[in-house]
Design an enzyme around this catalytic site. Sequence first.
Site, mmCIF file in Angstrom:
data_model
loop_
_atom_site.group_PDB
_atom_site.id
_atom_site.type_symbol
_atom_site.label_atom_id
_atom_site.label_comp_id
_atom_site.label_asym_id
_atom_site.label_seq_id
_atom_site.Cartn_x
_atom_site.Cartn_y
_atom_site.Cartn_z
ATOM 1 N N ARG A 135 1.203 -0.990 0.010
ATOM 2 C CA ARG A 135 -0.118 -0.508 -0.338
ATOM 3 C C ARG A 135 1.159 1.148 0.254
ATOM 4 N NH1 ARG A 135 -1.039 2.630 4.716
ATOM 5 N NH2 ARG A 135 -1.900 0.825 5.947
ATOM 6 N N HIS A 164 -4.134 4.238 4.814
ATOM 7 C CA HIS A 164 -4.790 2.851 5.223
ATOM 8 C C HIS A 164 -5.786 3.672 4.684
ATOM 9 C CE1 HIS A 164 -7.388 0.114 6.312
ATOM 10 N NE2 HIS A 164 -8.136 0.856 7.006
ATOM 11 N N TYR A 200 3.630 5.459 11.088
ATOM 12 C CA TYR A 200 3.575 3.648 11.706
ATOM 13 C C TYR A 200 5.661 3.537 10.705
ATOM 14 C CZ TYR A 200 0.335 3.342 8.646
ATOM 15 O OH TYR A 200 -0.786 3.524 7.395
#
Length: 311
Positions: free
Chosen positions: A217, A221, A230
Site C-alpha cells: 500500500r 490506509h 508507523y
Amino acid sequence: MMVTRRLDEEAVALQRQGVLPAYAPVRGQEAAQIGSAAALDRTRDFAFPTYRELGAAVALGVDPVAYMAMHLNIWHGGLYDPNVARLAPPNAVVGGPVLHAVGWAMGAKLDGTGGAALTYFGDGASSQGDVHEAMNFAGAYHLPVVFFCQNNGWAISLPTGHQVAGGSVAARAAGYGIEGLRVDGNDVTAVFEATRAALERGRAGGGPTVIEAMTYRLGPHSTSDDPSRYRSAEEERLRAEQDPITRAMRSVSAEEIADAEEHAAAVVRKTTAGLHAMQPPPADELFSFVYREPTAALLDQHRAWKESQDA
C-alpha cells in the site's frame, strides 16, 4: 491500471476538498486488483469486494460515478447493478465479503451453473474469525471459490509480520485441505494467470484456492490515516520502486502510455463532473429498501419521521 491510478488520485483530492467524506486509497495495488478481476468469466462468475476494490470495479466495467457514489455517501454500496457488473456491492465489514462469496459459491454448486466466486480481503482481515470459518466451510464442501488476499504489508498501522502467525496467509490453506499459493501482486500478468487457473479449477470441481498477492500500500490506509506515524520514508521509497504501473510501463511503448494517460484523464474529468452533479436521494428512501414487505414497526417509524419533517 492507469485509469484506476488517476481515479484514485482524484478521489483523494476530492476528499481533501471536502467533496467526499472519506476514501480508502488503492495506490500500489492496481495490478493485484485488475489482474484478478480480469480473470473472471462475467457470464457465470461473481466477485465480492471490500471497500478498496476500485481497480476491480474498473476492470469489470463499472461506471466510476456509480461506484464512487458510495464514497460520496449518496448510496450505500454504489449505484451500479451488481448482477450486470458481476461485482457485489462494496463491503466495509472487515472480512465480510468472504462469507458472502462462500455462500454464493455454495449456491453455484447446488444449482449447477458452473460459476466460481472471487473474494477480496487484506492481510489484516485474514486474522478475522469470519475468514477462517469461510475457508473451513469452503474446504469441507469443496466449493468453487477463490480467496484473494492482497497482502499490502500493513494491517492499518500494524505490519503483517506482527499479526499473521507463521508469516503466510497462503500457507493457512493447507489446514483446510485446500490449495494455497503466493504470487507477485505487482505483476499484473502473474496475478491474472494465477487467478484464472484457480477459477478454472474451481469451476471444474477442484475446490477452493487461497491466493496471497504480495503487494504494498503506497498510500495511507484511508484518508484519515497518517502512515508516517508507523513507517519510514525510506521504506516507502524502496517499495515505490516496485510500483506495479512503473513495471507495466516497461513492456509497452511511449505511444501506448500516452494513449493510456489521455484515456484516463478523460475518464477522470467525466467522473468528477458526474460526482459534482449528483444529488442526494429522497430522504424517505431510508425506509424503502429495508424489507420486501414493510413491518408494522418500520411503517410506524416512517410515519413518525414524516411527522417530524412537517413539524
